[in-house]
Scaffold this motif. Structure first.
Motif, PDB file in Angstrom:
ATOM      1  N   UNK A  31      58.968 -27.739 -54.847  1.00  0.00           N
ATOM      2  CA  UNK A  31      58.882 -26.909 -53.645  1.00  0.00           C
ATOM      3  C   UNK A  31      59.716 -25.652 -53.828  1.00  0.00           C
ATOM      4  N   UNK A  32      59.148 -24.505 -53.446  1.00  0.00           N
ATOM      5  CA  UNK A  32      59.868 -23.227 -53.516  1.00  0.00           C
ATOM      6  C   UNK A  32      60.195 -22.739 -52.111  1.00  0.00           C
ATOM      7  N   UNK A  33      61.463 -22.403 -51.871  1.00  0.00           N
ATOM      8  CA  UNK A  33      61.929 -21.952 -50.560  1.00  0.00           C
ATOM      9  C   UNK A  33      62.586 -20.580 -50.700  1.00  0.00           C
ATOM     10  N   UNK A  34      62.059 -19.604 -49.997  1.00  0.00           N
ATOM     11  CA  UNK A  34      62.632 -18.260 -49.986  1.00  0.00           C
ATOM     12  C   UNK A  34      63.770 -18.214 -48.969  1.00  0.00           C
ATOM     13  N   UNK A  35      64.885 -17.555 -49.321  1.00  0.00           N
ATOM     14  CA  UNK A  35      65.977 -17.396 -48.368  1.00  0.00           C
ATOM     15  C   UNK A  35      66.411 -15.935 -48.311  1.00  0.00           C
ATOM     16  N   UNK A  36      67.203 -15.590 -47.314  1.00  0.00           N
ATOM     17  CA  UNK A  36      67.670 -14.218 -47.115  1.00  0.00           C
ATOM     18  C   UNK A  36      68.576 -13.806 -48.270  1.00  0.00           C
ATOM     19  N   UNK A  37      68.302 -12.647 -48.875  1.00  0.00           N
ATOM     20  CA  UNK A  37      69.070 -12.167 -50.028  1.00  0.00           C
ATOM     21  C   UNK A  37      70.553 -11.980 -49.720  1.00  0.00           C
ATOM     22  N   UNK A  38      70.906 -11.899 -48.456  1.00  0.00           N
ATOM     23  CA  UNK A  38      72.321 -11.740 -48.091  1.00  0.00           C
ATOM     24  C   UNK A  38      73.127 -12.988 -48.411  1.00  0.00           C
ATOM     25  N   UNK A  39      72.436 -14.108 -48.630  1.00  0.00           N
ATOM     26  CA  UNK A  39      73.137 -15.383 -48.804  1.00  0.00           C
ATOM     27  C   UNK A  39      73.004 -15.950 -50.219  1.00  0.00           C
ATOM     28  N   UNK A  40      72.853 -15.069 -51.208  1.00  0.00           N
ATOM     29  CA  UNK A  40      72.708 -15.542 -52.588  1.00  0.00           C
ATOM     30  C   UNK A  40      73.949 -16.289 -53.067  1.00  0.00           C
ATOM     31  N   UNK A  76      68.733 -22.582 -58.047  1.00  0.00           N
ATOM     32  CA  UNK A  76      68.940 -21.427 -57.176  1.00  0.00           C
ATOM     33  C   UNK A  76      68.769 -20.152 -57.995  1.00  0.00           C
ATOM     34  N   UNK A  77      67.628 -19.492 -57.838  1.00  0.00           N
ATOM     35  CA  UNK A  77      67.341 -18.237 -58.529  1.00  0.00           C
ATOM     36  C   UNK A  77      67.836 -17.097 -57.652  1.00  0.00           C
ATOM     37  N   UNK A  78      69.031 -16.631 -57.927  1.00  0.00           N
ATOM     38  CA  UNK A  78      69.635 -15.593 -57.071  1.00  0.00           C
ATOM     39  C   UNK A  78      68.966 -14.233 -57.260  1.00  0.00           C
ATOM     40  N   UNK A  79      68.288 -14.037 -58.406  1.00  0.00           N
ATOM     41  CA  UNK A  79      67.626 -12.742 -58.642  1.00  0.00           C
ATOM     42  C   UNK A  79      66.432 -12.544 -57.710  1.00  0.00           C
ATOM     43  N   UNK A  80      65.719 -13.619 -57.412  1.00  0.00           N
ATOM     44  CA  UNK A  80      64.559 -13.521 -56.535  1.00  0.00           C
ATOM     45  C   UNK A  80      64.810 -14.145 -55.170  1.00  0.00           C
ATOM     46  N   UNK A  81      66.032 -14.701 -54.978  1.00  0.00           N
ATOM     47  CA  UNK A  81      66.400 -15.365 -53.723  1.00  0.00           C
ATOM     48  C   UNK A  81      65.405 -16.478 -53.382  1.00  0.00           C
ATOM     49  N   UNK A  82      65.146 -17.315 -54.372  1.00  0.00           N
ATOM     50  CA  UNK A  82      64.241 -18.452 -54.203  1.00  0.00           C
ATOM     51  C   UNK A  82      64.948 -19.720 -54.657  1.00  0.00           C
ATOM     52  N   UNK A  83      64.905 -20.711 -53.810  1.00  0.00           N
ATOM     53  CA  UNK A  83      65.463 -22.023 -54.113  1.00  0.00           C
ATOM     54  C   UNK A  83      64.305 -22.961 -54.464  1.00  0.00           C
ATOM     55  N   UNK A  84      64.369 -23.601 -55.634  1.00  0.00           N
ATOM     56  CA  UNK A  84      63.320 -24.523 -56.060  1.00  0.00           C
ATOM     57  C   UNK A  84      63.875 -25.938 -56.105  1.00  0.00           C
ATOM     58  N   UNK A  85      63.150 -26.863 -55.474  1.00  0.00           N
ATOM     59  CA  UNK A  85      63.561 -28.265 -55.420  1.00  0.00           C
ATOM     60  C   UNK A  85      62.476 -29.133 -56.049  1.00  0.00           C
ATOM     61  N   UNK A  86      62.872 -30.028 -56.951  1.00  0.00           N
ATOM     62  CA  UNK A  86      61.964 -31.015 -57.519  1.00  0.00           C
ATOM     63  C   UNK A  86      62.321 -32.385 -56.962  1.00  0.00           C
ATOM     64  N   UNK A  87      61.316 -33.068 -56.448  1.00  0.00           N
ATOM     65  CA  UNK A  87      61.483 -34.378 -55.822  1.00  0.00           C
ATOM     66  C   UNK A  87      60.598 -35.354 -56.608  1.00  0.00           C
ATOM     67  N   UNK A  88      61.229 -36.318 -57.319  1.00  0.00           N
ATOM     68  CA  UNK A  88      60.502 -37.218 -58.219  1.00  0.00           C
ATOM     69  C   UNK A  88      60.356 -38.627 -57.653  1.00  0.00           C
ATOM     70  N   UNK A 111      63.937 -23.227 -44.898  1.00  0.00           N
ATOM     71  CA  UNK A 111      62.494 -23.449 -44.839  1.00  0.00           C
ATOM     72  C   UNK A 111      62.251 -24.880 -44.394  1.00  0.00           C
ATOM     73  N   UNK A 112      61.369 -25.045 -43.432  1.00  0.00           N
ATOM     74  CA  UNK A 112      61.000 -26.369 -42.958  1.00  0.00           C
ATOM     75  C   UNK A 112      59.885 -26.906 -43.851  1.00  0.00           C
ATOM     76  N   UNK A 113      60.069 -28.111 -44.377  1.00  0.00           N
ATOM     77  CA  UNK A 113      59.106 -28.731 -45.290  1.00  0.00           C
ATOM     78  C   UNK A 113      58.610 -30.032 -44.676  1.00  0.00           C
TER      79      UNK A 113
END
Length: 340
Positions: A31-40, A76-88, A111-113
């Motif tokens: 899952x990819x979650x975009x967050x506000x760049x102010x909070x990298x 946590x990809x701070x360059x694109x402000x995207x958090x990626x979570x893998x759930x196995x 992001x609500x999932x």
């Protein structure tokens, strides 16, 4: 009561996006979650909502590197402000509401999932045999018109093919892929197996812009005492008898004989038998399975030059198929001239 209600409101994340995610038991989702760049620089988390609380499944301050915790991984990809979570290793009870995002004072940028886990028989181990082929079935749902299919082995991933809603097989090297969207079924065909193909695999399907789903399994290429290729002769329009050995470990599995066109994984004129010592006829093929002798016998009628390559194989739980013995039928020269 008023104090408790105020506290509960403060615990609810500040949702900036909402996504629907479907996974299958035994598989996983990314899952990819975009967050506000102010909070990298803030901590990132993934939690499951339970009434007025959201216990962390994973949480970290690490940036631009994978962090693992049990069945979860977070990047946590701070360059694109995207958090990626893998759930196995999903289970049905994992269904529910989750939140992922950046933690900040009082409320979060999240992001609500909404995760729905469908009970299915997971792929665990698939057996194949040197010189043969396998078909692996994978349940999935996707919202995309086209899907990017990736196959990974021992951590190394490569794209197999972009598929679309057309029903034909798509080919890339020794792999073929077929999407049955109406049935929510992806079929992966691997041919010309060898011992080096053994290992841990992952099939990944991009289900939407926000998430992918995957299934992990072991492919074991085993040695056996079965004949890999049989060459038979027959008169055009006549009949030919076949006899194929199979490993003892497959004695209780379904056996099949099929004609396969070119390099497609699709089986044409397939006949299967799931009972011992009982004839089964379908179309131009009839079969008999003697489980004590580990022997599949039968006959093919109305032999033609176009239908000259057949395969004997076994079908295990989940519908996965192992093609074990190749049967080549050669029309005798005199008979060919006579019919021409």
């Amino acid at each position: 009561m008023k104090i408790i209600w105020t506290f509960t409101l403060l615990m609810i994340p500040g949702v900036v996006n909402s996504i629907e995610v479907t996974g299958y038991s035994g598989g996983g989702v990314k899952i990819s979650c975009k967050y506000d760049e102010r909070f990298t620089e803030n901590q990132k988390y993934f939690c499951k909502w339970q009434r007025s609380d959201c216990p962390y499944q994973i949480k970290t301050n690490e940036k631009n590197k994978w962090v693992d915790s049990g069945r979860f991984s977070l990047y946590d990809d701070t360059r694109s402000a995207v958090l990626t979570v893998t759930f196995r290793d999903l289970r049905e009870w994992d269904s529910g509401m989750y939140y992922c995002g950046a933690e900040k004072f009082i409320t979060d940028s999240s992001t609500e999932v909404n995760l729905k886990v469908i009970t299915d028989q997971p792929i665990r181990t698939v057996r194949g045999y040197s010189g043969g082929n396998v078909i692996i079935n994978f349940k999935y749902e996707t919202q995309e018109e086209t899907s990017l299919i990736n196959i990974c082995k021992s951590g190394e991933c490569f794209p197999v093919i972009n598929t679309n809603r057309a029903s034909e097989w798509k080919h890339d090297r020794r792999f073929s892929v077929h999407e049955g969207r109406s049935a929510g079924l992806l079929r992966v065909f691997i041919r010309e197996l060898n011992e080096n193909d053994s290992g841990e695999y992952k099939i990944i399907v991009k289900a939407s812009e926000d998430h992918s789903l995957f299934s992990e399994f072991s492919l074991n290429i085993e040695k056996d005492d079965c004949v890999k290729s049989i060459s038979l002769s027959a008169a055009a329009g006549g009949s030919v008898n076949i006899s194929c050995k199979y490993p003892q470990s497959h004695s209780s599995d379904v056996k099949f004989l099929c004609w396969r066109s070119g390099k497609d994984g699709a089986a044409v004129l397939e006949t299967s038998v799931n009972e011992s010592r009982r004839w089964r006829r379908e179309g131009k093929i009839q079969l008999y399975d003697d489980r004590e002798e580990r022997l599949l016998t039968g006959s093919i009628s109305h032999v033609t030059e176009q239908h000259s390559e057949y395969w004997c194989g076994v079908q295990s739980d989940g519908g996965h198929k192992s093609f074990i013995t190749r049967v080549l039928i050669n029309l005798t020269e005199n008979d060919v001239k006579f019919w021409v």
